[in-house]
Design an enzyme around this catalytic site. Structure first.
Site, PDB file in Angstrom:
ATOM      1  N   GLU A 216      -4.230  -0.633  -4.527  1.00 26.44           N
ATOM      2  CA  GLU A 216      -5.376  -1.251  -5.188  1.00 26.44           C
ATOM      3  C   GLU A 216      -4.955  -2.158  -6.340  1.00 26.44           C
ATOM      4  OE1 GLU A 216      -8.731  -1.859  -7.953  1.00 26.44           O
ATOM      5  OE2 GLU A 216      -6.786  -0.933  -8.337  1.00 26.44           O
ATOM      6  N   GLU A 217      -3.957  -1.740  -7.109  1.00 32.03           N
ATOM      7  CA  GLU A 217      -3.562  -2.516  -8.284  1.00 32.03           C
ATOM      8  C   GLU A 217      -3.014  -3.897  -7.923  1.00 32.03           C
ATOM      9  OE1 GLU A 217      -4.380  -1.943 -11.163  1.00 32.03           O
ATOM     10  OE2 GLU A 217      -4.610   0.210 -11.457  1.00 32.03           O
TER      11      GLU A 217
END
Length: 344
Positions: A216-217
């Site tokens: 996600e990051e």
């Protein structure tokens, strides 16, 4: 809540920068296997748990991400110190002075400290004015190294992952202080929700998938492996706190819009209705510089109803903090959400 807080502490203490998340995914997998919950890994390394519901034609998916900010070795300097390249969206000043660990490709771990090259005020008169950037920041290894040959003899090489010490602390007043509460606080909440569903033998109205994403990051953790039957997709991620924000450390934050645009209006209203009906403290908010796994899924072309909620996290992408009240309110909203009717 005590079990959830303990689980948050366990999760943040497992290094898992984006790109190197196998250890923490294995931890989550073992936790769910102990509950006899069906799981599978996707090719990206994320984990999907599924709980069958009464309606098996219309599905829900909830996601939280276990990957964190971190860094990677960019260069071994002539001094034997390491130059970094950042993983995720944060600033170098937020990690100055932080303890870290470097993991080699063979799994060896070495400790170090992230510092400005011009740190000593007794040597550099402009130490406080130099820009905190890739050129000036470096890792000081806790090993006798004087040159690149010494460093490489340890097994350290360009491309090795660097993780930051979380420095987790639970205060008597109910605060949780740590790096990587984004988004391991939400992962712990989902795991405890799954445990509650299974131990209390709650019959969910719809088959529900829980994606523990691991990219996600860097923007694409939850954009795939979404079953075609999925109607609603809810990301559980941190609520951003700062000037002009409604979100705080004590309520569940319900996001109306982030940098990707508005979230689904009807789902947002349903979440507000559930919170209001069940005496759950919440705040509606907009996150101006933010994207979630739900927005990544929309960008990938999935025809879903998407939403975003989460605990309020102060000082996001730095040394973060939240309160057990926010964790509890988020958990309560999710408990009622997974048992509610879908948007039609």
């Amino acid at each position: 809540m005590d079990h959830t807080i303990k689980l948050i502490k366990q999760l943040v203490e497992i290094p898992s920068p984006s790109g190197n998340t196998s250890e923490v995914i294995t931890f989550v997998e073992a936790y769910l296997n102990d509950l006899n919950v069906e799981t599978r890994r996707n090719r990206k390394g994320g984990l999907i748990a599924t709980i069958p519901g009464t309606d098996q034609q219309n599905h829900r998916m909830l996601t939280a991400h276990v990957d964190t900010l971190g860094a990677i070795v960019k260069e071994i300097k002539s001094s034997g110190r390491l130059k970094l390249d950042l993983i995720g969206g944060f600033k170098y000043n937020s990690i100055e002075g932080e303890y870290c660990q470097v993991e080699t490709s063979t799994g060896k771990i070495y400790s170090g400290t992230i510092l400005m090259h011009q740190t000593s005020v007794h040597v550099y008169k402009d130490a406080g004015k130099k820009e905190r950037n890739q050129e000036n920041m470096e890792v000081r290894l806790d090993e006798k190294v004087h040159n690149p040959q010494d460093v490489r003899a340890l097994g350290i090489e360009v491309g090795d992952f660097v993780s930051f010490n979380p420095r987790v602390e639970i205060t008597p007043s109910g605060y949780i202080k740590s790096r990587h509460l984004d988004d391991k606080a939400s992962v712990a909440i989902l795991l405890e929700l799954i445990k509650q569903i299974t131990t209390e033998r709650i019959q969910l109205p719809y088959t529900t998938h829980f994606l523990i994403s691991n990219n996600e990051e860097i923007g694409y953790g939850g954009n795939s492996n979404i079953p075609p039957e999925t109607v609603e997709y809810l990301a559980v991620d941190m609520g951003a706190i700062g000037d002009g924000q409604a979100t705080d450390e004590y309520t569940v934050s319900i996001c109306a819009k982030d940098a990707s645009g508005p979230y689904h209006y009807e789902l947002r209203k349903r979440l507000v209705e559930l919170a209001s009906a069940n005496n759950i403290s919440f705040k509606l908010d907009i996150y101006p510089y933010y994207g979630s796994d739900a927005s990544a899924a929309i960008r990938s072309g999935h025809d879903i109803i998407h939403g975003l909620i989460g605990p309020g996290i102060d000082a996001s992408h730095a040394f973060e903090r939240t309160h057990r009240d926010s964790i509890e309110n988020t958990a309560k909203l999710l408990y009622h959400y997974v048992q509610s009717k879908m948007i039609r």
